[in-house]
Design a protein around this motif. Sequence first.
Motif, PDB file in Angstrom:
ATOM      1  N   LYS A 361       0.801  -1.216   0.000  1.00  0.00           N
ATOM      2  CA  LYS A 361       0.000   0.000   0.000  1.00  0.00           C
ATOM      3  C   LYS A 361       0.842   1.279   0.000  1.00  0.00           C
ATOM      4  O   LYS A 361       0.299   2.373   0.148  1.00  0.00           O
ATOM      5  N   SER A 362       2.158   1.143  -0.134  1.00  0.00           N
ATOM      6  CA  SER A 362       3.018   2.326  -0.143  1.00  0.00           C
ATOM      7  C   SER A 362       4.302   1.963  -0.872  1.00  0.00           C
ATOM      8  O   SER A 362       4.542   0.810  -1.221  1.00  0.00           O
ATOM      9  N   GLY A 363       5.160   2.979  -1.081  1.00  0.00           N
ATOM     10  CA  GLY A 363       6.465   2.725  -1.679  1.00  0.00           C
ATOM     11  C   GLY A 363       6.422   2.576  -3.182  1.00  0.00           C
ATOM     12  O   GLY A 363       5.393   2.811  -3.843  1.00  0.00           O
ATOM     13  N   THR A 364       7.578   2.166  -3.742  1.00  0.00           N
ATOM     14  CA  THR A 364       7.702   2.066  -5.197  1.00  0.00           C
ATOM     15  C   THR A 364       8.243   0.721  -5.682  1.00  0.00           C
ATOM     16  O   THR A 364       8.123   0.418  -6.860  1.00  0.00           O
ATOM     17  N   PHE A 365       8.861  -0.084  -4.788  1.00  0.00           N
ATOM     18  CA  PHE A 365       9.380  -1.365  -5.248  1.00  0.00           C
ATOM     19  C   PHE A 365       9.415  -2.375  -4.104  1.00  0.00           C
ATOM     20  O   PHE A 365       9.467  -2.025  -2.927  1.00  0.00           O
ATOM     21  N   LEU A 366       9.368  -3.644  -4.482  1.00  0.00           N
ATOM     22  CA  LEU A 366       9.476  -4.747  -3.526  1.00  0.00           C
ATOM     23  C   LEU A 366      10.162  -5.902  -4.223  1.00  0.00           C
ATOM     24  O   LEU A 366       9.734  -6.346  -5.284  1.00  0.00           O
ATOM     25  N   GLN A 367      11.271  -6.376  -3.632  1.00  0.00           N
ATOM     26  CA  GLN A 367      11.995  -7.526  -4.156  1.00  0.00           C
ATOM     27  C   GLN A 367      11.900  -8.664  -3.143  1.00  0.00           C
ATOM     28  O   GLN A 367      12.060  -8.450  -1.940  1.00  0.00           O
ATOM     29  N   ILE A 368      11.645  -9.865  -3.639  1.00  0.00           N
ATOM     30  CA  ILE A 368      11.376 -11.012  -2.779  1.00  0.00           C
ATOM     31  C   ILE A 368      12.166 -12.219  -3.269  1.00  0.00           C
ATOM     32  O   ILE A 368      12.318 -12.443  -4.466  1.00  0.00           O
ATOM     33  N   ASP A 369      12.625 -13.025  -2.313  1.00  0.00           N
ATOM     34  CA  ASP A 369      13.296 -14.272  -2.661  1.00  0.00           C
ATOM     35  C   ASP A 369      13.064 -15.284  -1.543  1.00  0.00           C
ATOM     36  O   ASP A 369      12.822 -14.920  -0.389  1.00  0.00           O
TER      37      ASP A 369
END
Length: 380
Positions: A361-369
Amino acid sequence: MVRFFALMIFAAFFWACSESHPDSAGATSETTNGIAITVVDADRMPVPRARVTLYAKGTLAVLGSAEADTAGIAQFELHADTLANDAFVEAIAGEDSSLMAWTSFDTAQSEIPLYASASLTVRTGAAEADYAALFDSLALDSTPYTASRSGGEYTFAHVPAGMFNIVAGDSLFATVTLNTGATADTLIHIPDVTREFVFEDFNDGDSLNNLAKIYPNSGWNYTPVGNAKFIVPDSTTGFTGALEKDNRFGGKFLSLKFDISDTGFVMISTHLGLDTGYYDMSRLTAIRMKVRSDCNFYVTLEHYKEVENNVHSRALWKGFADENWHEIVFRPGEETLRDDSYQVHFSDIATEIGIFSLYIKSGTFLQIDDIVFEGVDKIQ
């Protein structure tokens, strides 16, 4: 017990500046009446009433205890030359042991500085049926610090910063580095006891979670809601366009970019099986994943049956991330509850889980592993 080794280094925390490193801790000066140890804080100000203890190396027998006076000086009726290099010095301040130090006895320094204590939770990934096979307690080797088992976990509530071996009996389980003030959390692997299922590591480069190799499912979906929109992935490349090569360890990771705008949110989700399928995950002890982001996000496990159109009862956990890679752990029993949003206890739906989702619901990026389910090695 067969001795086995595992190396766990916590990438989630960084060492403080060099003058705050616990290895710089000094020890004593010798007086006509014995040994005087000056206890100071990180600013080298005296710490009155600090509790100072000398331990024999090897046996950890207490050689002497003293409380620092108003000038931060603790005195012992011992002589430095009788201790040589065969002792440890421990210093603790605050009723909750908020400041601590643990170091080898050293006559070359005149002070022992205290820093914010760390905490450490050690998970085993054991199912409840296997708890009897676990040790009653774990210890930090060559220290007096122990942790009793609670379920499948052990918690060292207050320990000094430093590098320690986690042991039980003659078995070494892991080497951990605890930074000043850190709250650390790790899994140790115990043969025939630790259970975990790698739900998704993105290394195969497709849009299917790893459970699809066992139970067919439609894979990952990405959905913008309201005025929000995905930048990556987009309609041209699809989900696989958000998979990037991992230069740290090889393989790939998921890299999402989005524009939340003023309202709305974005989400990614995947069914564990077919749309009407559900799975018993009641043995789950934790979800862990590696994350890098400029936003906070929510992780859910959802009941397979709708309560409204595209709305499901769900166990929800909030994740806090920053722009460095961290491993985050979500535990059953720590979920957020809101009746108006159908957020329920995990135990209420654990035997009928159908969907795994992330909401941003906020921010500009999300990286997941490396999304891993602990406590289960297969999903029924």
